[in-house]
Scaffold this motif. Structure first.
Motif, PDB file in Angstrom:
ATOM      1  N   GLY A 188       0.839  -1.195   0.000  1.00  0.00           N
ATOM      2  CA  GLY A 188       0.000   0.000   0.000  1.00  0.00           C
ATOM      3  C   GLY A 188       0.869   1.238   0.000  1.00  0.00           C
ATOM      4  O   GLY A 188       2.063   1.171   0.308  1.00  0.00           O
ATOM      5  N   ASN A 189       0.257   2.374  -0.337  1.00  0.00           N
ATOM      6  CA  ASN A 189       1.039   3.602  -0.254  1.00  0.00           C
ATOM      7  C   ASN A 189       1.071   4.090   1.188  1.00  0.00           C
ATOM      8  O   ASN A 189       0.429   3.511   2.081  1.00  0.00           O
ATOM      9  N   ALA A 190       1.823   5.151   1.418  1.00  0.00           N
ATOM     10  CA  ALA A 190       2.017   5.625   2.784  1.00  0.00           C
ATOM     11  C   ALA A 190       0.692   6.037   3.421  1.00  0.00           C
ATOM     12  O   ALA A 190       0.427   5.711   4.589  1.00  0.00           O
ATOM     13  N   GLU A 191      -0.151   6.741   2.672  1.00  0.00           N
ATOM     14  CA  GLU A 191      -1.421   7.206   3.229  1.00  0.00           C
ATOM     15  C   GLU A 191      -2.312   6.043   3.622  1.00  0.00           C
ATOM     16  O   GLU A 191      -2.926   6.041   4.698  1.00  0.00           O
ATOM     17  N   GLU A 192      -2.408   5.028   2.764  1.00  0.00           N
ATOM     18  CA  GLU A 192      -3.241   3.860   3.065  1.00  0.00           C
ATOM     19  C   GLU A 192      -2.699   3.096   4.269  1.00  0.00           C
ATOM     20  O   GLU A 192      -3.478   2.623   5.121  1.00  0.00           O
ATOM     21  N   SER A 193      -1.394   2.984   4.359  1.00  0.00           N
ATOM     22  CA  SER A 193      -0.786   2.255   5.476  1.00  0.00           C
ATOM     23  C   SER A 193      -0.968   3.020   6.783  1.00  0.00           C
ATOM     24  O   SER A 193      -1.241   2.420   7.834  1.00  0.00           O
ATOM     25  N   GLU A 194      -0.832   4.341   6.719  1.00  0.00           N
ATOM     26  CA  GLU A 194      -1.049   5.156   7.920  1.00  0.00           C
ATOM     27  C   GLU A 194      -2.502   5.097   8.364  1.00  0.00           C
ATOM     28  O   GLU A 194      -2.791   5.110   9.571  1.00  0.00           O
ATOM     29  N   ALA A 195      -3.426   4.998   7.414  1.00  0.00           N
ATOM     30  CA  ALA A 195      -4.847   4.918   7.764  1.00  0.00           C
ATOM     31  C   ALA A 195      -5.148   3.635   8.530  1.00  0.00           C
ATOM     32  O   ALA A 195      -5.894   3.639   9.517  1.00  0.00           O
ATOM     33  N   LEU A 196      -4.573   2.515   8.091  1.00  0.00           N
ATOM     34  CA  LEU A 196      -4.790   1.256   8.809  1.00  0.00           C
ATOM     35  C   LEU A 196      -4.103   1.295  10.169  1.00  0.00           C
ATOM     36  O   LEU A 196      -4.666   0.848  11.170  1.00  0.00           O
TER      37      LEU A 196
END
Length: 305
Positions: A188-196
């Protein structure tokens, strides 16, 4: 025989328009260009095939001009379309507005690509070692239940690759947790990973994501031109990117994933595969259209230069 890269997600037609800016509400702008491409899951599959992988599309493709474009694009690079065509329904369209900064905005219709079944997915016949790609966008709407049911039938040696996308945040917790428990590769990209993860910071988010996944899972977090982070085989590597002047970022992340999996299928360690994926994504943003992933020879030349 080397593992295959199999994608279960939606193959769409991208209708791409270059615009000076997004229109205000009720307003209008004039596009400087317009072109139709096969996109969605096609981008990952073409990237994988051009890096030497055997690639298979397990999703649904319609009958009509959009479906014909998708099939022709897959066939041109030797990608197999496993499931039979969906009769009486055409593939949907993603309208992509590309601004001068290369930022993209999307409006997507739904068509035959959502008409999957357990039986249609099973035509791809994954075996141990194969990489089965899952998109978070498939977990929203009528594709979710047949996909989850089918994933539950797979041999334990099949590698399930999750590309969460922005839609993963909308997935019901029970479905999300069931898929994460089966995931062997997170990309995943950084934003998606930070969201999880529920926190900011590339390394911090990657550590939390890795803790949610099974102990032997691989975590890859893409960070655009800055490169990516790889947690695999008991180590963490932050790999630099190759900043370019972008003309179109559409498909860069998918190109990264396709090349990453192709190189891993060819036997490279995860870190070496990610180095090549970073180079491929850098090349991709210098080209217009989602179907312009580089070949293995082009990645070789880029890294040598």
């Amino acid at each position: 025989m080397p593992p295959r890269v199999i994608h279960t997600a939606q193959a769409l037609v991208d209708a791409v328009m270059e615009v000076p800016s997004l229109p205000r509400g009720g307003g209008n702008v004039m596009a400087s260009s317009y072109r139709r491409y096969a996109g969605g899951a096609v981008t990952i599959l073409l990237a994988a095939a051009r890096s030497g992988a055997r690639a298979v599309h397990a999703g649904a493709i319609g009958t009509g001009p959009n479906g014909d474009l998708v099939r022709a694009s897959l066939a041109a690079d030797g990608v197999e379309a496993a499931a039979p065509p969906v009769e009486g329904s055409d593939t949907g369209v993603c309208i992509v507005l590309v601004e001068p900064s290369a930022e993209r905005s999307f409006v997507t219709t739904q068509g035959a690509e959502r008409e999957i079944t357990v039986a249609s997915l099973a035509t791809s016949a994954p075996v141990a070692g194969d990489f089965v790609c899952v998109s978070g966008y498939s977990l929203v709407g009528r594709t979710r239940d047949p996909l989850m049911e089918w994933l539950g039938t797979l041999d334990g040696g099949v590698q399930v690759v999750l590309d969460p996308g922005a839609a993963f945040a909308e997935v019901p917790p029970a479905v999300r947790d069931a898929l994460l428990a089966r995931t062997t590769v997170w990309t995943g990209n950084a934003e998606e990973s930070e969201a999880l993860a529920g926190l900011r910071g590339l390394q911090e988010a990657a550590q939390v994501v890795a803790g949610i996944l099974r102990p032997d899972a691989v975590t890859v977090v893409r960070d655009g031109p800055r490169g990516c982070l790889v947690r695999a085989d008991g180590r963490v590597d932050v790999l630099p990117g190759h900043p370019q002047r972008p003309v179109d970022t559409n498909g860069a992340g998918d190109t990264h994933t396709g090349v990453l999996l192709a190189e891993r299928a060819a036997g490279l360690p995860w870190v070496d595969a990610a180095v090549r994926a970073n180079a491929a994504a850098a090349l991709k943003v210098t080209r217009r259209g989602p179907d312009t992933a580089p070949t293995r020879a082009e990645v070789d030349a880029f890294l040598a230069g």
